[in-house]
Motif scaffolding. Structure first.
Motif, PDB file in Angstrom:
ATOM      1  N   LYS A   5      -4.736   6.026  -7.003  1.00 47.07           N
ATOM      2  CA  LYS A   5      -5.021   5.274  -5.395  1.00 47.07           C
ATOM      3  C   LYS A   5      -5.684   6.334  -4.645  1.00 47.07           C
ATOM      4  O   LYS A   5      -4.976   7.571  -4.492  1.00 47.07           O
ATOM      5  CB  LYS A   5      -3.798   4.653  -4.750  1.00 47.07           C
ATOM      6  CG  LYS A   5      -4.105   4.010  -3.395  1.00 47.07           C
ATOM      7  CD  LYS A   5      -2.899   3.565  -2.683  1.00 47.07           C
ATOM      8  CE  LYS A   5      -2.262   2.594  -3.380  1.00 47.07           C
ATOM      9  NZ  LYS A   5      -1.093   1.956  -2.671  1.00 47.07           N
ATOM     10  N   ASN A  24       1.182   7.841   9.978  1.00 40.81           N
ATOM     11  CA  ASN A  24       2.309   7.349   9.172  1.00 40.81           C
ATOM     12  C   ASN A  24       1.745   6.212   8.259  1.00 40.81           C
ATOM     13  O   ASN A  24       2.419   5.984   7.121  1.00 40.81           O
ATOM     14  CB  ASN A  24       3.494   7.144  10.100  1.00 40.81           C
ATOM     15  CG  ASN A  24       4.309   8.352  10.448  1.00 40.81           C
ATOM     16  OD1 ASN A  24       3.891   9.580  10.077  1.00 40.81           O
ATOM     17  ND2 ASN A  24       5.322   8.005  11.049  1.00 40.81           N
ATOM     18  N   LEU A  27       0.188   7.441   5.216  1.00 43.88           N
ATOM     19  CA  LEU A  27       1.304   7.871   4.121  1.00 43.88           C
ATOM     20  C   LEU A  27       1.999   6.981   3.660  1.00 43.88           C
ATOM     21  O   LEU A  27       2.524   7.174   2.372  1.00 43.88           O
ATOM     22  CB  LEU A  27       2.003   9.260   4.982  1.00 43.88           C
ATOM     23  CG  LEU A  27       1.355  10.359   5.521  1.00 43.88           C
ATOM     24  CD1 LEU A  27       2.363  10.974   6.376  1.00 43.88           C
ATOM     25  CD2 LEU A  27       0.798  10.972   4.495  1.00 43.88           C
ATOM     26  N   GLU A  28       2.354   5.838   4.108  1.00 44.28           N
ATOM     27  CA  GLU A  28       3.234   4.840   3.632  1.00 44.28           C
ATOM     28  C   GLU A  28       2.540   4.093   2.514  1.00 44.28           C
ATOM     29  O   GLU A  28       3.121   3.473   1.791  1.00 44.28           O
ATOM     30  CB  GLU A  28       3.573   3.961   4.846  1.00 44.28           C
ATOM     31  CG  GLU A  28       4.784   4.480   5.582  1.00 44.28           C
ATOM     32  CD  GLU A  28       4.758   3.790   6.970  1.00 44.28           C
ATOM     33  OE1 GLU A  28       4.077   2.560   7.090  1.00 44.28           O
ATOM     34  OE2 GLU A  28       5.484   4.124   7.878  1.00 44.28           O
ATOM     35  N   LYS A  29       1.065   4.258   2.606  1.00 44.45           N
ATOM     36  CA  LYS A  29       0.233   3.725   1.308  1.00 44.45           C
ATOM     37  C   LYS A  29       0.929   4.405  -0.200  1.00 44.45           C
ATOM     38  O   LYS A  29       0.502   3.841  -1.019  1.00 44.45           O
ATOM     39  CB  LYS A  29      -0.961   3.544   1.514  1.00 44.45           C
ATOM     40  CG  LYS A  29      -1.478   2.792   2.834  1.00 44.45           C
ATOM     41  CD  LYS A  29      -1.313   1.572   2.702  1.00 44.45           C
ATOM     42  CE  LYS A  29      -1.807   0.823   3.929  1.00 44.45           C
ATOM     43  NZ  LYS A  29      -1.662  -0.699   3.564  1.00 44.45           N
ATOM     44  N   GLU A  30       1.135   5.591   0.230  1.00 40.14           N
ATOM     45  CA  GLU A  30       1.726   6.425  -1.022  1.00 40.14           C
ATOM     46  C   GLU A  30       0.423   6.767  -2.084  1.00 40.14           C
ATOM     47  O   GLU A  30       0.654   6.520  -3.223  1.00 40.14           O
ATOM     48  CB  GLU A  30       2.940   5.909  -1.835  1.00 40.14           C
ATOM     49  CG  GLU A  30       4.030   5.699  -0.882  1.00 40.14           C
ATOM     50  CD  GLU A  30       5.475   5.059  -1.521  1.00 40.14           C
ATOM     51  OE1 GLU A  30       5.221   4.612  -2.632  1.00 40.14           O
ATOM     52  OE2 GLU A  30       6.592   5.540  -1.227  1.00 40.14           O
ATOM     53  N   ASP A  32      -2.193   8.656  -4.220  1.00 37.32           N
ATOM     54  CA  ASP A  32      -2.318   9.939  -4.910  1.00 37.32           C
ATOM     55  C   ASP A  32      -3.082  10.855  -4.135  1.00 37.32           C
ATOM     56  O   ASP A  32      -2.712  12.298  -4.360  1.00 37.32           O
ATOM     57  CB  ASP A  32      -2.730   9.524  -6.412  1.00 37.32           C
ATOM     58  CG  ASP A  32      -1.982   8.549  -7.142  1.00 37.32           C
ATOM     59  OD1 ASP A  32      -1.054   8.772  -7.541  1.00 37.32           O
ATOM     60  OD2 ASP A  32      -2.460   7.298  -7.287  1.00 37.32           O
ATOM     61  N   CYS A  54       5.536  16.265   3.550  1.00 45.98           N
ATOM     62  CA  CYS A  54       4.662  15.309   3.176  1.00 45.98           C
ATOM     63  C   CYS A  54       4.557  14.711   1.926  1.00 45.98           C
ATOM     64  O   CYS A  54       4.093  13.613   1.382  1.00 45.98           O
ATOM     65  CB  CYS A  54       3.149  15.372   4.073  1.00 45.98           C
ATOM     66  SG  CYS A  54       2.227  16.698   3.095  1.00 45.98           S
ATOM     67  N   GLY A  55       4.903  15.782   1.099  1.00 39.00           N
ATOM     68  CA  GLY A  55       4.849  15.533  -0.378  1.00 39.00           C
ATOM     69  C   GLY A  55       3.546  15.822  -1.176  1.00 39.00           C
ATOM     70  O   GLY A  55       3.453  14.979  -2.150  1.00 39.00           O
ATOM     71  N   TYR A  56       2.764  16.278  -0.665  1.00 40.02           N
ATOM     72  CA  TYR A  56       1.429  16.647  -0.817  1.00 40.02           C
ATOM     73  C   TYR A  56       1.091  18.108  -1.068  1.00 40.02           C
ATOM     74  O   TYR A  56       1.359  18.941  -0.004  1.00 40.02           O
ATOM     75  CB  TYR A  56       0.320  16.022  -0.265  1.00 40.02           C
ATOM     76  CG  TYR A  56       0.066  14.536  -0.256  1.00 40.02           C
ATOM     77  CD1 TYR A  56      -0.707  13.572  -1.247  1.00 40.02           C
ATOM     78  CD2 TYR A  56       1.178  13.451   0.561  1.00 40.02           C
ATOM     79  CE1 TYR A  56      -0.424  12.336  -1.151  1.00 40.02           C
ATOM     80  CE2 TYR A  56       1.084  12.324   0.439  1.00 40.02           C
ATOM     81  CZ  TYR A  56       0.315  11.704  -0.540  1.00 40.02           C
ATOM     82  OH  TYR A  56       0.300  10.441  -0.332  1.00 40.02           O
ATOM     83  N   LYS A  76      -1.295  14.624  -4.580  1.00 43.78           N
ATOM     84  CA  LYS A  76      -0.036  14.975  -5.462  1.00 43.78           C
ATOM     85  C   LYS A  76      -0.192  15.740  -6.738  1.00 43.78           C
ATOM     86  O   LYS A  76       0.969  16.527  -6.893  1.00 43.78           O
ATOM     87  CB  LYS A  76       0.809  13.475  -5.583  1.00 43.78           C
ATOM     88  CG  LYS A  76       0.889  12.717  -4.405  1.00 43.78           C
ATOM     89  CD  LYS A  76       1.671  11.275  -4.763  1.00 43.78           C
ATOM     90  CE  LYS A  76       2.216  10.800  -3.511  1.00 43.78           C
ATOM     91  NZ  LYS A  76       2.905   9.250  -3.728  1.00 43.78           N
ATOM     92  N   GLU A 245      -9.741   2.538   1.191  1.00 40.80           N
ATOM     93  CA  GLU A 245      -8.881   2.866  -0.009  1.00 40.80           C
ATOM     94  C   GLU A 245      -9.746   2.542  -1.337  1.00 40.80           C
ATOM     95  O   GLU A 245     -10.251   1.239  -1.475  1.00 40.80           O
ATOM     96  CB  GLU A 245      -7.498   1.980   0.068  1.00 40.80           C
ATOM     97  CG  GLU A 245      -6.529   1.973  -0.929  1.00 40.80           C
ATOM     98  CD  GLU A 245      -5.328   1.045  -0.880  1.00 40.80           C
ATOM     99  OE1 GLU A 245      -4.295   1.666  -0.313  1.00 40.80           O
ATOM    100  OE2 GLU A 245      -5.548  -0.169  -1.139  1.00 40.80           O
TER     101      GLU A 245
END
Length: 250
Positions: A5, A24, A27-30, A32, A54-56, A76, A245
């Motif tokens: 994604k 936000n 980001l909530e779409k998670e 890749d 943020c995880g990235y 990611k 997306e």
């Protein structure tokens, strides 16, 4: 087979979007990978706490000035190679990032605006022709080209005549040539003639559905049948552009 994604968004100032928590919902779409254009900042000026949490992994390319341009790629999975230009001369404009992953290449673009003067149009066409040259070399590989092209390609991509005059036939022909190389507009795979847009002059125009589709995912011919969906996230309305997306089965 795994799902990939990617979200692309002309964010019109990433620090403002972060401060106001406008980022936000994306980001909530998670996703890749998240591609931000017109960040109007450099990595050194970013909120480090946000970047840490943020995880990235993030890759920034500053624009011509603090008020214009700039790219940021949040991912990611760490790419194998990251390049920041098609040609050396394009690097200073902050308009191209090329990320090589193990099983695909991602070209992140933010094309110049070509209006106002002949010089600006020529600058844009030079940029787009550099993109075409790069795409020609990579056309037989698994390639995704994404970002804000600042072009409404077809009649279905613009709402009215007033919008049309913003884009020249020369600019549109570049996207024709990109398709002639085998690249496919992923949105049009399942949305053949729908008048859905990604950019509006203001909120009133957005509510009236008077805009243009300037933001695209183009995928190489080898990836076309792996496109699961390509959508405009127009419920996210904190910028003049809506995020887009792409979901692929790789």
């Amino acid at each position: 087979m795994s799902e990939l994604k990617i979200i692309s968004w002309n964010v019109n100032g990433i620090r403002t979007r972060i401060k106001n928590k406008d980022v936000n919902p994306v980001l909530e779409k998670e996703a890749d990978i998240i591609l931000f254009q017109e960040t109007k900042t450099a990595y050194e000026k970013m909120d480090k706490k946000f970047l840490d949490k943020c995880g990235y992994e993030s890759y920034f390319l500053k624009g011509e000035s603090a008020r214009t341009g700039g790219l940021a790629t949040f991912t990611k999975e760490k790419p194998c190679i990251v390049r920041r230009f098609f040609k050396e001369s394009a690097d200073a404009l902050g308009r191209a990032s090329i990320l090589n992953y193990e099983n695909f290449t991602l070209i992140h673009v933010y094309a110049p605006v070509g209006t106002g003067t002949k010089a600006k149009l020529n600058e844009k066409l030079d940029y787009l022709n550099n993109l075409l040259s790069f795409a020609d070399l990579a056309k037989d590989k698994d390639v995704i080209i994404a970002g804000d092209f600042n072009i409404a390609h077809k009649e279905a991509d613009i709402s009215d005549l007033d919008t049309k005059v913003t884009f020249t036939e020369e600019e549109r022909e570049v996207l024709d040539k990109l398709e002639s190389l085998g690249f496919v507009d992923a949105f049009r795979l399942s949305n053949k003639e729908e008048k859905q847009f990604t950019s509006w002059k203001n909120q009133e125009a957005r509510e009236m559905n008077e805009g243009a589709r300037l933001d695209y995912f183009f995928v190489s011919k080898s990836l076309a049948d792996k496109v699961k969906s390509c959508t405009i996230l127009d419920e996210i309305d904190s910028s003049k552009h809506a995020p887009i997306e792409l979901i692929l089965d790789l």
